[in-house]
Design a protein around this motif. Sequence first.
Motif, PDB file in Angstrom:
ATOM      1  N   MET A  97       0.836  -1.206   0.000  1.00  0.00           N
ATOM      2  CA  MET A  97       0.000   0.000   0.000  1.00  0.00           C
ATOM      3  C   MET A  97       0.876   1.263   0.000  1.00  0.00           C
ATOM      4  SD  MET A  97      -3.181  -0.658  -0.343  1.00  0.00           S
ATOM      5  CE  MET A  97      -2.700  -1.954  -1.443  1.00  0.00           C
ATOM      6  N   GLY A  98       2.019   1.196   0.658  1.00  0.00           N
ATOM      7  CA  GLY A  98       2.961   2.315   0.616  1.00  0.00           C
ATOM      8  C   GLY A  98       3.507   2.536  -0.787  1.00  0.00           C
ATOM      9  N   ILE A  99       3.824   1.439  -1.488  1.00  0.00           N
ATOM     10  CA  ILE A  99       4.326   1.549  -2.858  1.00  0.00           C
ATOM     11  C   ILE A  99       3.239   2.088  -3.783  1.00  0.00           C
ATOM     12  CG2 ILE A  99       5.079   0.182  -4.858  1.00  0.00           C
ATOM     13  CD1 ILE A  99       6.609  -1.595  -2.847  1.00  0.00           C
ATOM     14  N   VAL A 100       2.026   1.593  -3.632  1.00  0.00           N
ATOM     15  CA  VAL A 100       0.906   2.089  -4.449  1.00  0.00           C
ATOM     16  C   VAL A 100       0.683   3.573  -4.177  1.00  0.00           C
ATOM     17  CG1 VAL A 100      -1.600   1.919  -4.791  1.00  0.00           C
ATOM     18  CG2 VAL A 100      -0.211  -0.148  -4.709  1.00  0.00           C
ATOM     19  N   GLY A 101       0.733   3.978  -2.902  1.00  0.00           N
ATOM     20  CA  GLY A 101       0.583   5.396  -2.568  1.00  0.00           C
ATOM     21  C   GLY A 101       1.687   6.242  -3.184  1.00  0.00           C
ATOM     22  N   GLY A 102       2.918   5.747  -3.135  1.00  0.00           N
ATOM     23  CA  GLY A 102       4.037   6.469  -3.756  1.00  0.00           C
ATOM     24  C   GLY A 102       3.866   6.612  -5.254  1.00  0.00           C
ATOM     25  N   TYR A 103       3.438   5.523  -5.900  1.00  0.00           N
ATOM     26  CA  TYR A 103       3.187   5.589  -7.341  1.00  0.00           C
ATOM     27  C   TYR A 103       2.105   6.622  -7.661  1.00  0.00           C
ATOM     28  CZ  TYR A 103       0.985   4.540 -11.766  1.00  0.00           C
ATOM     29  OH  TYR A 103       0.423   4.665 -12.992  1.00  0.00           O
ATOM     30  N   LEU A 104       1.032   6.628  -6.868  1.00  0.00           N
ATOM     31  CA  LEU A 104      -0.050   7.571  -7.123  1.00  0.00           C
ATOM     32  C   LEU A 104       0.402   9.012  -6.930  1.00  0.00           C
ATOM     33  CD1 LEU A 104      -2.974   5.557  -5.565  1.00  0.00           C
ATOM     34  CD2 LEU A 104      -2.732   6.191  -7.966  1.00  0.00           C
ATOM     35  N   VAL A 105       1.260   9.261  -5.941  1.00  0.00           N
ATOM     36  CA  VAL A 105       1.794  10.616  -5.749  1.00  0.00           C
ATOM     37  C   VAL A 105       2.614  11.034  -6.966  1.00  0.00           C
ATOM     38  CG1 VAL A 105       3.487  11.945  -4.414  1.00  0.00           C
ATOM     39  CG2 VAL A 105       1.754  10.619  -3.236  1.00  0.00           C
ATOM     40  N   LEU A 106       3.437  10.102  -7.478  1.00  0.00           N
ATOM     41  CA  LEU A 106       4.264  10.421  -8.640  1.00  0.00           C
ATOM     42  C   LEU A 106       3.444  10.564  -9.925  1.00  0.00           C
ATOM     43  CD1 LEU A 106       7.331   8.104  -7.978  1.00  0.00           C
ATOM     44  CD2 LEU A 106       7.168  10.571  -7.639  1.00  0.00           C
TER      45      LEU A 106
END
Length: 169
Positions: A97-106
Amino acid sequence: MSTKEAATTIDVPESSSVPRGKASIIAAAKHGGKAGGYHRGVAIFDFLLRLAALISALAAAATMGTSDETLPFFTQFFQFQASYDDLPTFQFFVIAMGIVGGYLVLSLPFSIVCIVRPQAAAPRFLLLVLDIQFGDFCQKVSGAVVAGFVAVLMFVVLVILSAVALRRH
């Protein structure tokens, strides 16, 4: 021509004398003023969905990451302690979920570019390609979450069944 007719005459410049910047305004007026309206609406919806998914992913990671409970088992000296980091599956969930959140921010800046320039194809194609990389993962995770909810519902039914059986004794 009489003086009355000469006073109401309006001079219209030739179409070749229209400045280049105004040509796009005239073209938009010919199409009902909707130049890029549909694409802009889709881009705004895309941005809002990405923002909602970001909030959801971060909320899921934060909720799972802060889950911790201690229950007494028979007496106060024997306690059962549960935390998200006890199971590798829950650790993976928080990291994913942290990786998905990071991708969405980028991906948000590219989504904003699609709003500002609704006819641009390159940023939209880049988002499409990057979004597809998570497709198989998301399908498997979705299936696992649904199966988990089914298992939880079965446990609820088991608890109710046990409570009803004990009540009748």
